[in-house]
Design an enzyme around this catalytic site. Structure first.
Site, short mmCIF file in Angstrom:
data_model
loop_
_atom_site.label_atom_id
_atom_site.label_comp_id
_atom_site.label_asym_id
_atom_site.label_seq_id
_atom_site.Cartn_x
_atom_site.Cartn_y
_atom_site.Cartn_z
N SER A 34 20.97 -11.91 -12.46
CA SER A 34 20.57 -10.56 -12.06
C SER A 34 20.04 -9.74 -13.24
CB SER A 34 21.75 -9.83 -11.41
OG SER A 34 22.88 -9.86 -12.25
N HIS A 53 3.75 21.47 19.50
CA HIS A 53 2.86 20.41 19.98
C HIS A 53 1.55 20.38 19.18
CE1 HIS A 53 5.46 20.44 23.59
NE2 HIS A 53 5.37 21.75 23.47
N SER A 83 -13.66 9.91 -3.65
CA SER A 83 -14.01 8.64 -3.02
C SER A 83 -15.03 7.94 -3.90
CB SER A 83 -14.60 8.92 -1.64
OG SER A 83 -15.44 7.86 -1.25
N LYS A 89 -16.06 13.92 -1.10
CA LYS A 89 -14.65 13.79 -0.73
C LYS A 89 -13.68 14.34 -1.76
CE LYS A 89 -13.95 11.69 3.23
NZ LYS A 89 -13.13 10.51 3.17
N ASN A 98 -9.62 14.05 -1.56
CA ASN A 98 -8.60 13.52 -0.65
C ASN A 98 -7.18 13.97 -1.03
OD1 ASN A 98 -10.58 12.11 0.73
ND2 ASN A 98 -10.41 10.36 -0.66
N GLU A 157 -0.46 11.86 1.10
CA GLU A 157 -0.52 10.62 1.89
C GLU A 157 0.43 9.55 1.31
OE1 GLU A 157 -5.04 10.83 3.67
OE2 GLU A 157 -4.73 9.92 1.73
N LYS A 180 21.10 -3.88 -5.58
CA LYS A 180 20.40 -3.22 -6.70
C LYS A 180 18.90 -3.05 -6.54
CE LYS A 180 23.99 -4.68 -9.79
NZ LYS A 180 24.66 -5.47 -8.70
N1 ARG Z 1 25.70 -9.59 -11.22
C1 ARG Z 1 26.83 -9.37 -10.37
C2 ARG Z 1 26.53 -8.26 -9.38
O1 ARG Z 1 25.60 -7.56 -9.58
C3 ARG Z 1 28.01 -8.99 -11.19
C4 ARG Z 1 29.32 -9.32 -10.60
C5 ARG Z 1 29.54 -10.77 -10.65
N2 ARG Z 1 30.84 -11.15 -10.22
C6 ARG Z 1 31.10 -12.39 -9.80
N3 ARG Z 1 32.29 -12.62 -9.43
N4 ARG Z 1 30.17 -13.30 -9.79
O2 ARG Z 1 27.18 -8.11 -8.39
#
Ligand code: ARG
Length: 469
Positions: A23, A156, A277, A283, A285, A290, A325
């Protein structure tokens, strides 16, 4: 592959598995929170005599130097680490040796990541709140300047009754004020510290969870350790509050887009906040409006994603939760930049007051007031409604607003019309007479503006109670 585990494994992790599982690409943005959390943890460990003061001091120095070096760019957070927690711990041990290995005593990555996310979300809520507060100031300013800028109010998307620009803006003030109050509630509810929950069942070390909670500016520790590691409600609430904010911004954007059309020309968007444009030279815009309207879908997407990710999870931590995340971060970045950009566009917007007034006058927005005039002359409302309906039809056929018809023209429809009709249906009278609380009339609006001012004066930007120690 720098991993924090591996002892019980006989084979190396498959490379694709490593990548799929890692991650670091997105949780590197939690570096500051990870380091703050580790510093609080280590201070508590020393205070409880779980590690020595010397080890604590070395760890604190090491952690600060990691953050500084990343800040300076001399240390890069690379893919060779599984996640931000591994990055920090591995680098700490490289720097200070043995004491670095004591940092994770009495802690799991489960409570660590739960803490990092909470600290991060808490600070992002504060950022969003500050942006909203600024947007409210912009709106209030427009309200103060436009208490007598008459425009048609719509239902409306048909011209309905005259209002003022101040009144129309006041509606948005209320929406964003409620958005702030939602953020405030979430901030209050989430401000408890999960650190010390361990993997799920606490630890056998005598941790002082009150102390770490205090060091990190929380009201106290979370009550249940299984909940502590597996709760992401606060994140869902925040993305949901952001979704509502985006919904409000999107409605506002839609109006800006309509007001900006050649047909309406109620507003002029500043050159700095519009685009042209590549083919049509004439134009200009309303791209910002938007894009804000378009990006709303993206934030809603994140809300549905996190709700769906969490819905089938048994207690306590499951790796699914790592999926809390990427889209959530995107929603936060998107939400904040939309508020900011929209605010910039709004504060530089020019209102074409003559067009607005003209549009109200030529849209028979005073028809209700004309009917009320006849009621005051003794005609029952239902009959008055019918008479004015015929007057309007005549006006449409002869291209005349009610106040441009002669008294003889009006008397074709009812004898009750007198010279005082002109004052009764003037746009100014129609607005001024609307005096009920919350209406656009001058006195009611004065009250609304003063309430809005008091609100802004009494609700400074949200900030957690205690600065991190
Ligand atoms: N990268 C993991 C997360 O974002 C961290 C926690 C990992 N814990 C585990 N038991 N593998 O959730």
């Amino acid at each position: 592959m720098a991993q924090l585990w591996g002892g019980r494994f006989q084979k190396k992790t498959d490379e694709k598995v490593y990548e799929f599982n890692a991650s670091i690409r997105f949780d590197k943005r939690l570096l500051h929170e990870d380091i703050e959390g580790s510093k609080a943890h280590v201070k508590m460990l020393a205070r409880q005599d779980i590690i020595s003061e010397e080890d604590r001091d070395q760890i604190l120095c090491g952690l600060d130097s990691i953050e500084q070096d990343v800040g300076k760019g001399t240390l890069k957070i690379t893919d060779e680490y599984e996640d931000v927690h591994s990055f920090v711990e591995a680098n700490l041990t490289d720097r200070i040796g043995e004491p670095g290995k004591r940092l994770h005593t009495g802690r799991s990555r489960n409570d660590q990541v739960a803490l990092d996310m909470r600290l991060y979300v808490r600070s992002r809520i504060e950022d969003t709140d500050a942006l909203l507060r600024h947007l409210l100031e912009t709106i209030l300013h427009i309200m103060e300047e436009n208490t007598d800028t008459i425009m048609p109010g719509f239902t409306h998307l048909q011209k309905a009754q005259p209002v003022t620009l101040a009144h129309h803006m006041g509606a948005y003030f209320e929406m964003f004020r409620r958005d702030r109050s939602r953020l405030y509630d979430i901030h209050e509810r989430m401000n408890y510290c999960p650190l010390g929950s361990g993997a799920l069942a606490g630890t056998t070390y005598p941790l002082d969870r009150d102390y770490t909670a205090e060091l990190l500016g929380f009201y106290g520790p979370t009550v249940n350790s299984m909940d502590g590691v597996s709760d992401r409600d606060y994140l869902i609430e925040y993305i949901s509050a952001l979704s509502i904010i985006m919904m409000h911004l999107s409605r506002f954007s839609e109006e800006i887009i309509i007001w900006n059309t050649n047909e309406y020309r109620f507003i002029e968007i500043d050159d700095a906040f519009s685009t042209g444009s590549s083919i049509m030279p004439q134009k200009k815009n309303p791209d910002i409006a938007e894009l804000v309207r378009g990006k709303t879908g993206r934030v809603y997407g994140a809300l549905v994603q996190i709700l769906t990710t969490m819905k089938g999870l048994p207690l306590a931590y499951n790796k699914d939760m790592q999926e809390d995340k990427e889209m959530a971060f995107d929603a936060m970045d998107t939400g904040d930049s939309c508020i900011d950009l929209f605010d910039g566009m709004l504060s530089t917007l020019k209102f074409n007051k003559d067009r607005m007034l003209d549009s109200a006058r030529h849209g028979y927005t005073n028809a209700t007031d004309a009917a009320d005039y006849l009621v005051r002359k003794g005609i029952p409302f239902r009959d008055a409604h019918g008479i004015i309906g015929r007057v309007v039809l005549y006006g449409i056929e002869n291209k005349k607003p009610i106040d441009e018809m002669t008294i003889d023209e009006l008397r074709q429809f009812s004898d009750a019309f007198d010279e005082d009709i002109y004052d009764a249906v003037s746009m100014k009278t129609c607005v001024d007479k609307r005096l009920t609380t919350g209406a656009p009339g001058a006195d009611a609006m004065k009250e609304e503006i003063s309430l809005s001012k008091d609100y802004l004066n009494n609700t400074p930007a949200l900030i957690h109670e205690k600065e991190l120690k």
